[in-house]
Design a protein around this motif. Structure first.
Motif, mmCIF file in Angstrom:
data_model
loop_
_atom_site.group_PDB
_atom_site.id
_atom_site.type_symbol
_atom_site.label_atom_id
_atom_site.label_comp_id
_atom_site.label_asym_id
_atom_site.label_seq_id
_atom_site.Cartn_x
_atom_site.Cartn_y
_atom_site.Cartn_z
ATOM 1 N N GLN A 34 -10.159 -6.353 -2.946
ATOM 2 C CA GLN A 34 -9.157 -7.223 -2.358
ATOM 3 C C GLN A 34 -7.729 -6.802 -2.687
ATOM 4 O O GLN A 34 -6.809 -7.071 -1.920
ATOM 5 C CB GLN A 34 -9.383 -8.670 -2.804
ATOM 6 N N ASN A 133 -11.095 -8.557 5.095
ATOM 7 C CA ASN A 133 -10.388 -9.065 3.929
ATOM 8 C C ASN A 133 -10.690 -10.550 3.717
ATOM 9 O O ASN A 133 -10.860 -11.008 2.586
ATOM 10 C CB ASN A 133 -8.884 -8.857 4.115
ATOM 11 N N ARG A 137 -14.141 -12.902 0.762
ATOM 12 C CA ARG A 137 -14.080 -14.073 -0.116
ATOM 13 C C ARG A 137 -15.444 -14.723 -0.265
ATOM 14 O O ARG A 137 -15.729 -15.378 -1.270
ATOM 15 C CB ARG A 137 -13.059 -15.087 0.416
ATOM 16 N N ALA A 156 -11.473 -14.338 -5.675
ATOM 17 C CA ALA A 156 -11.433 -13.229 -4.729
ATOM 18 C C ALA A 156 -10.091 -13.177 -4.006
ATOM 19 O O ALA A 156 -9.515 -12.108 -3.788
ATOM 20 C CB ALA A 156 -12.573 -13.364 -3.725
ATOM 21 N N THR A 160 -5.897 -10.559 -3.895
ATOM 22 C CA THR A 160 -5.224 -10.018 -2.714
ATOM 23 C C THR A 160 -3.718 -10.017 -2.899
ATOM 24 O O THR A 160 -3.002 -9.223 -2.290
ATOM 25 C CB THR A 160 -5.598 -10.851 -1.473
ATOM 26 N N TYR A 293 -1.857 -16.401 -1.401
ATOM 27 C CA TYR A 293 -2.968 -15.976 -2.256
ATOM 28 C C TYR A 293 -2.804 -16.308 -3.733
ATOM 29 O O TYR A 293 -3.777 -16.633 -4.410
ATOM 30 C CB TYR A 293 -3.178 -14.466 -2.090
#
Length: 429
Positions: A34, A133, A137, A156, A160, A293
């Motif tokens: 990630q 992407n 998750r 997860a 990112t 994120y």
């Protein structure tokens, strides 16, 4: 299931400690992928609209790149979900990331040759990385305990941030590097995207072993077979598909995606028209992606502890605040735009994690990846719609109108989740 031997299944089925260790190792591999994936998605978000505006010569179609790579992500989400269901997360996710890297390289080639047709095709393929992407998750939830699924999603997602925040802030040096190679400056971030997506695919392909989805499914099947062979033994069958939970989770994620993509897509164009430089655009979008994120670890814990529904309502209210702040920002106010885009990212974060947890809670393992892929198709199509219409709305009205409309639209998720809470048994918090 032939990829997982019976001996391996048995070793994990009989050892909760070993299964937990694999869960933690799976999260580490997903987190590493990630980081690269975040760097890859940042290119399209930050300069995609500006590159299209430059090549097409009009701002009215500046939302088209977002629509194209989001539309491409819809097709990729469908395929990655089905490949993952049949062959495991490792094969599905690695294929999606590598395809996204190839698409990013195609965008660079299109910019060099000034080929608009190639640009459109490459953006569609580039969307594979965006879809993958997001689907990555889910890989962390396959072996997670039921009340720790949102936390697994958040771990997860937060990783990112490292790549996603770095990407927009490298616009200027990447542009200079691209120019030194004879490539248009705005295509520079796509060079990074190509390398980052391909590296993410390589990490998953070689290190996501044993496959978490295949192993979790095999253990569940074995447990059910053992229970059937011993009728007197206590049985804990896996809950069937909860259609209402799927509907609510999907609605939450779709509405937050439309609002976020529409406002985010046109913010760089709006800023450039007001005289802001690329570095300033990169800072604002970097902050936005950071808030998409970085809060994930806290959000995941809140979703697990406070419940899915309260955090989904918080998503709608936060996105409304983002729309109002963006709509009222003076032309030269960097600070207010940074606050607006931070709120936009935070609201999306609340919606995505709470919606994802609702989906995982509502789906059995034997159909989970396929269902997740189909839902991500709807999310991607919603984003494509938001991206495509954003340029038209701004060209016909204003950025302020678009921002307010996005904020108000997000409020629709509140009656949906309240309805669900009142009409279904409480099983997700």
């Amino acid at each position: 299931m032939q990829e997982i031997s019976n001996r391996l299944i048995q070793s994990y089925a009989l050892s909760p400690e070993r299964r937990h260790a694999l869960y933690r190792r799976t999260l580490v591999v997903v987190i590493l992928s990630q980081i690269f994936g975040g760097a890859g998605l940042a290119a399209g978000v930050t300069v995609g609209a500006l590159l299209a505006q430059q090549m097409l010569g009009t701002a009215g179609l500046a939302g088209l790149p977002s629509a194209l790579f989001t539309l491409g992500s819809a097709g990729a989400a469908f395929l990655v979900g089905r490949i993952s269901q049949r062959r495991g997360r490792r094969v599905g996710l690695s294929a999606g990331f590598i395809a996204g890297g190839i698409g990013a390289a195609g965008v660079v080639l299109a910019a060099v040759t000034n080929n608009v047709t190639l640009l459109f095709v490459a953006l569609l393929v580039y969307g594979s990385g965006t879809a993958t992407n997001l689907q990555a998750r889910y890989a962390g939830t396959d072996l997670a305990p039921a009340r720790g699924r949102a936390t697994a999603v958040s771990m997860a997602m937060v990783s990112t941030t490292l790549g996603a925040v770095a990407g927009p802030n490298l616009i200027t040096p990447l542009g200079a590097f691209a120019t030194s190679l004879g490539i248009p400056a705005l295509a520079g971030p796509f060079l990074l995207a190509a390398a980052a997506y391909i590296l993410a695919g390589i990490v998953l392909f070689f290190w996501l072993r044993p496959d978490p989805l295949l192993l979790a499914t095999a253990i569940t099947n074995q447990d059910q077979a053992a229970a059937a062979a011993a009728p007197d033994a206590p049985s804990r069958p896996e809950p069937p598909l909860n259609s209402r939970g799927v509907t609510v989770g999907t609605t939450v994620m779709v509405l937050t995606q439309v609002a976020m993509v529409a406002i985010m897509t046109m913010t760089p164009v709006h800023m450039r028209s007001d005289g802001h430089g690329l570095t300033e655009v990169g800072i604002v979008i970097g902050i936005h992606i950071g808030f998409m994120y970085l809060p994930s670890l806290v959000t995941g814990m809140l979703v697990d502890k406070l419940g899915r529904v309260p955090m989904a309502i918080a998503a709608g209210l936060t996105l409304l605040a983002a729309g109002i702040v963006a709509a009222t920002a003076p032309a030269q106010s960097m600070m207010q735009l940074m606050i607006a885009l931070a709120l936009l990212g935070l609201g999306w974060n609340f919606g995505l994690i709470s919606g994802t947890a609702l989906i995982v809670d509502a789906t059995p393992l034997e159909t989970r990846a396929k269902t997740q892929g189909s839902i991500d198709v709807l999310i991607a199509l919603a984003g494509a719609t938001g991206g495509a219409l954003s340029g038209v709305v701004v060209a016909g009205t204003s950025y302020a109108t678009l921002s307010l409309a996005g904020g108000i639209l997000s409020l629709l998720l509140i009656p949906v989740v309240i309805w669900a809470q009142r009409t279904r048994p409480a099983r997700t918090g």
